[in-house]
Scaffold this motif. Sequence first.
Motif, mmCIF file in Angstrom:
data_model
loop_
_atom_site.group_PDB
_atom_site.id
_atom_site.type_symbol
_atom_site.label_atom_id
_atom_site.label_comp_id
_atom_site.label_asym_id
_atom_site.label_seq_id
_atom_site.Cartn_x
_atom_site.Cartn_y
_atom_site.Cartn_z
ATOM 1 N N ARG A 8 0.824 -1.212 0.000
ATOM 2 C CA ARG A 8 0.000 0.000 0.000
ATOM 3 C C ARG A 8 0.863 1.268 0.000
ATOM 4 O O ARG A 8 0.549 2.246 -0.690
ATOM 5 N N TYR A 9 1.935 1.239 0.760
ATOM 6 C CA TYR A 9 2.816 2.420 0.841
ATOM 7 C C TYR A 9 3.463 2.706 -0.517
ATOM 8 O O TYR A 9 3.528 3.845 -0.966
ATOM 9 N N TYR A 10 3.892 1.631 -1.195
ATOM 10 C CA TYR A 10 4.494 1.809 -2.517
ATOM 11 C C TYR A 10 3.467 2.364 -3.499
ATOM 12 O O TYR A 10 3.750 3.284 -4.268
ATOM 13 N N ASN A 12 0.646 4.076 -2.918
ATOM 14 C CA ASN A 12 0.113 5.406 -2.616
ATOM 15 C C ASN A 12 1.178 6.496 -2.512
ATOM 16 O O ASN A 12 0.871 7.679 -2.717
ATOM 17 N N LYS A 13 2.426 6.135 -2.187
ATOM 18 C CA LYS A 13 3.449 7.159 -1.937
ATOM 19 C C LYS A 13 4.592 7.156 -2.957
ATOM 20 O O LYS A 13 4.990 8.207 -3.463
ATOM 21 N N LEU A 14 5.129 5.982 -3.250
ATOM 22 C CA LEU A 14 6.332 5.917 -4.063
ATOM 23 C C LEU A 14 6.036 5.848 -5.564
ATOM 24 O O LEU A 14 6.823 6.347 -6.372
ATOM 25 N N ASP A 16 3.527 6.202 -9.141
ATOM 26 C CA ASP A 16 2.702 7.248 -9.761
ATOM 27 C C ASP A 16 1.240 6.816 -9.867
ATOM 28 O O ASP A 16 0.494 7.325 -10.703
ATOM 29 N N GLN A 18 -1.386 7.318 -8.067
ATOM 30 C CA GLN A 18 -2.390 8.355 -7.833
ATOM 31 C C GLN A 18 -2.617 9.225 -9.063
ATOM 32 O O GLN A 18 -3.716 9.759 -9.262
#
Length: 245
Positions: A8-10, A12-14, A16, A18
């Motif tokens: 999930r972290y990858y 949503n954060k790392l 593209d 989104q």
Amino acid sequence: MSASKLRRYYRNKLSDFQDWEHRENARDGLIFPQNVSGHLSIDETCLSHGELYTVVTNKEARGKKETIVAILNGTKSENIIPILQKIPQRLRNKVQEITLDLAGNMGLIAKRCFPNAVQVIDRFHVQQLATEAPQEIRIKHRWQAIDDENQAIEGSKLTDEEVDILLKNMDISKLQERDEQEVVGYYEALDVIDENFEEIPVTENGLKNLHNVLLKYSEKIDGIGETISSTPMLSKRICLTEQHR
């Protein structure tokens, strides 16, 4: 950190994800109109968890870049057609040929979404049909032969009086009817058992020898000979004889 949390972290954060242009409709499927060519193929595929997807590919790309035209969730035509129709009409009209299997839903999808394309059944399914057809014919004739054999070995339909007359006036050269052949065969087999029951071994070879005596005058049916399993009466009598020894 657990694997699911890292995933999930990858996402949503790392990554593209989104800002991914296909994010909103990714669950239903992805389409790439720019990859449409004059020759396409459509098929279904099953991924690791059993999900079925419909895949449309550009045959002219030969598996390289720009091969995927669409990969859509599910295989039902009513769900797939509206999504593929989002591809501009002018691009869909230029498709000349589409390769598919024999599934009715794939044929309907191809007809509705690519109206100008000639539908071509892929070689694998043509070969499969050609292979299965002789097998189906063979099975059909085999079942017919088994039915004929079963009808023929149901047993003699002669009455007790007719059997008595036959045995008293037995002429081997005149045994034309199968019922008569079976009666005489049983008579001789039982006669052999009665006279030699102490010496007859209750083994497979012993049963086969008695079976040969039983069928001595019987004709084979369409080349299919009877087996010991088709003469339960003989096996039963032999077993009874062994018990009384």
